[in-house]
Design an enzyme around this catalytic site. Structure first.
Site, PDB file in Angstrom:
ATOM      1  N   LYS A  41       0.938  -1.115  -0.024  1.00 54.03           N
ATOM      2  CA  LYS A  41      -0.003  -0.078  -0.010  1.00 54.03           C
ATOM      3  C   LYS A  41       0.783   1.246  -0.055  1.00 54.03           C
ATOM      4  O   LYS A  41       2.065   1.142   0.474  1.00 54.03           O
ATOM      5  CB  LYS A  41      -0.855  -0.103   1.468  1.00 54.03           C
ATOM      6  N   ARG A  69     -10.299 -11.611   1.909  1.00 55.86           N
ATOM      7  CA  ARG A  69     -11.148 -12.554   1.235  1.00 55.86           C
ATOM      8  C   ARG A  69     -10.398 -13.919   1.309  1.00 55.86           C
ATOM      9  O   ARG A  69     -10.975 -15.047   1.562  1.00 55.86           O
ATOM     10  CB  ARG A  69     -11.622 -12.368  -0.150  1.00 55.86           C
TER      11      ARG A  69
HETATM   12  N1  BES Z   1      -8.379  -3.701   4.271  1.00 55.15           N
HETATM   13  C1  BES Z   1      -8.388  -3.313   2.999  1.00 55.15           C
HETATM   14  C2  BES Z   1      -9.741  -2.575   2.524  1.00 55.15           C
HETATM   15  C3  BES Z   1      -9.790  -1.085   3.185  1.00 55.15           C
HETATM   16  C4  BES Z   1      -9.031  -0.198   2.705  1.00 55.15           C
HETATM   17  C5  BES Z   1     -10.566  -0.685   4.418  1.00 55.15           C
HETATM   18  C6  BES Z   1      -9.110   1.102   2.820  1.00 55.15           C
HETATM   19  C7  BES Z   1     -10.543   0.623   4.818  1.00 55.15           C
HETATM   20  C8  BES Z   1      -9.947   1.397   4.120  1.00 55.15           C
HETATM   21  C9  BES Z   1      -8.114  -4.373   2.114  1.00 55.15           C
HETATM   22  O1  BES Z   1      -7.613  -5.461   2.432  1.00 55.15           O
HETATM   23  C10 BES Z   1      -7.713  -4.179   0.914  1.00 55.15           C
HETATM   24  O2  BES Z   1      -6.887  -3.621   0.876  1.00 55.15           O
HETATM   25  N2  BES Z   1      -8.520  -4.088  -0.196  1.00 55.15           N
HETATM   26  C11 BES Z   1      -8.261  -3.516  -1.544  1.00 55.15           C
HETATM   27  C12 BES Z   1      -8.793  -4.681  -2.469  1.00 55.15           C
HETATM   28  C13 BES Z   1      -8.422  -4.331  -3.934  1.00 55.15           C
HETATM   29  C14 BES Z   1      -6.802  -4.740  -4.103  1.00 55.15           C
HETATM   30  C15 BES Z   1      -8.909  -5.487  -4.825  1.00 55.15           C
HETATM   31  C16 BES Z   1      -8.945  -2.238  -1.816  1.00 55.15           C
HETATM   32  O3  BES Z   1     -10.102  -2.152  -1.597  1.00 55.15           O
HETATM   33  O4  BES Z   1      -8.513  -1.408  -2.339  1.00 55.15           O
HETATM   34 MN    MN Z   2      -5.474  -5.328   1.800  1.00 56.78          MN
END
Ligand code: BES
Ligand code: MN
Ligand code: ZN
Length: 495
Positions: free
Chosen positions: A279, A353
């Protein structure tokens, strides 16, 4: 905190702070009017001078020289006849904050006596207690100087004349349990990732089992998960020195032999760096909250045990830390889930997931009545609903409808998104049975589509709490949601 129902006239009760409402246009509530007589018209005077307007959010602390109450907190309740559930919640939480700030040791509320347009008195009592308990929570576990704890120890609540006392008592108990469950969830959410690890979550669940005889907890190690074939879950912790844990809490409250349990599943990523699909740095600290699904199911179990509900409930937490390293899973890697389905991991940041799917397969063994998973799953849910509304997706519309109704009742809001088969092709992979991402569009839906491939054997709903589990900015911290929704759902079930 101790809560008690008051059967006598609140105006005659000695208390550090007595809370009464006033309406707009200078009208006193019946309770304020009663009290006014006992304190030589002190309330009608501040209303007449305009010191308090009666608008929702307005409050004034009085120190009357007559009467039994050391202080009187006068709170605005809006237009008479127009008080609704949302305003009521605002009013009671505002009052609770003012009482704590005034360092009162005891408080008496008359607000549960007010007629709320769209609710009954029992609801008013539950919400009052829940909000008091909530306002008392303060985080200081990792501060060197502990916050002075609030003085408030006892809250008395007067209820409308003719209200059924056992119903009121039950409502009070429920509010207390929900508040306790929310505090448990908030504390776990707020603890930093270097304290709240998968192991720590397991220890917390084990401690709850020691506290409540009705709960038993077992914590599965990586080795045990390997034997179960949880290749998907284990691919997430592969890059971390923190061991993943599958935490299984079983609550037995039903006296009926073979009563099938309600199952909760929580995402417990104790820190989400994104893994090799790292990230960006901005606000990455907030990814310590990526275990709030887990926190909410543990908090709910705490509340359920506190209430002694006469049903069986199982909570399963899939806990792992998502880190990049030389042992981490790489984009393009293919893993085999416990269900036997193979998964192409195109993005290691879509890890929620991956841990949930194995937990969802694992819970088949309980022959669940329903399964609800709770997860901070997608940024797309935040983009869609902000911090107010949880995304709800389900393959069983009666369950979805039930949860939507309860979310309105509890003001712990959820809203449904479609989980139609037309979205499923977005998850196709050339190299495995399924890909772990569905592209840039409809992210909350494709995440749920992924999970739905593992939930065919039972009635299932998914709550994406990415937006609702915590607040950013100045009030940064966990919210304890959706504990109210989950507890109320379970409270309405029969063995
Ligand atoms: N934990 C995150 C989701 C999240 C992002 C929660 C921002 C709260 C604030 C999750 O694991 C994630 O990173 N999801 C990605 C999925 C994508 C790579 C398909 C997302 O939502 O960007
Ligand atoms: Mn994630
Ligand atoms: Zn995550």
């Amino acid at each position: 905190m101790k809560y008690a129902l008051l059967s006598t006239n609140p105006a005659t009760k000695a208390t550090d702070c007595l809370v009464v409402g006033v309406w707009t246009k200078g009208k006193l509530t019946a309770q304020a009017s009663d009290l006014d007589k006992a304190i030589d018209g002190a309330i009608s005077r501040v209303v007449a001078t305009g010191d308090i307007s009666g608008k929702v959010g307005d409050a004034l602390l009085l120190h009357p020289t007559a009467g039994k109450a050391k202080r009187v907190l006068v709170v605005g309740c809006g237009d008479e006849g127009a008080l609704d559930a949302r305003a009521y919640r605002k009013i009671v939480s505002g009052a609770a904050k003012a009482i704590l700030k005034a360092n009162a040791k005891t408080a008496t509320f008359t607000l549960a006596e007010l007629a709320i347009k769209d609710r009954e008195a029992a609801w008013a009592v539950t919400m009052l207690v829940q909000e008091c308990e909530n306002c008392c929570y303060q985080y200081d576990s990792t501060k060197s100087k502990k916050k002075p704890s609030y003085m408030l120890t006892t809250v008395n609540i007067s209820t409308p004349k003719g209200a059924h006392s056992s119903t009121m008592k039950e409502a009070m108990k429920a509010g207390n349990a929900i508040g306790i469950g929310m505090s448990t969830a908030k504390e776990l959410g707020n603890l930093p990732g270097n304290v709240c690890t998968p192991t720590y979550l397991g220890e917390t669940a084990t401690k709850l089992a020691a506290k409540y005889k009705s709960i038993s907890t077992k914590v599965l190690s990586e080795k045990q998960m390997q034997r179960l074939g949880m290749g998907s879950l284990l691919s997430v912790s592969a890059g971390s020195k923190e061991e993943a844990k599958l935490i299984v809490m079983q609550y037995k409250g039903s006296a009926k032999a073979g009563s099938k349990p309600f199952v909760l599943v929580g995402k417990g990523i104790t820190f989400d760096t994104g893994g090799i699909s790292l990230k960006p740095g901005g606000a990455m600290d907030e990814m310590k909250f990526d275990m709030c699904g887990a926190a909410s199911v543990i908090g709910t179990m705490n509340a359920v045990a506190e209430l002694g509900l006469k049903i069986n409930v199982v909570a399963v937490v899939a806990a792992a830390e998502n880190m990049p390293s030389s042992t981490a899973t790489k984009p393009g890697d293919v893993v085999t889930s416990m269900s036997g389905q193979t998964i192409e991991i195109l993005n290691t940041d879509a890890e929620g997931r991956l841990v949930l799917c194995d937990a969802l397969t694992y819970v088949e063994r309980f022959k669940p009545r329903t399964v609800i998973d709770v997860a901070t799953l997608t940024g797309a849910a935040v983009a869609t609903f902000g911090d107010q509304t949880t995304a709800l997706l389900s393959t069983h519309q009666p369950l979805a409808d039930e949860l939507l109704g309860i979310s309105q009742d509890t003001l712990d809001f959820a809203w449904q998104l479609p989980l139609w088969d037309e979205y499923q092709p977005l998850l196709e992979s050339n190299f495995a049975d399924i890909a772990n991402i569905g592209g840039p569009r409809a992210g909350t839906i494709t995440a749920a589509c992924f999970l739905s491939r593992f939930t065919k054997k039972y009635n299932w709903a998914h709550l994406d709490i990415a937006g609702t589990a915590w607040m950013s900015g100045a009030q940064k911290g966990a919210t304890g949601r959706p504990v109210p929704l989950l507890v109320e759902y379970l409270r309405r079930q029969k063995a």
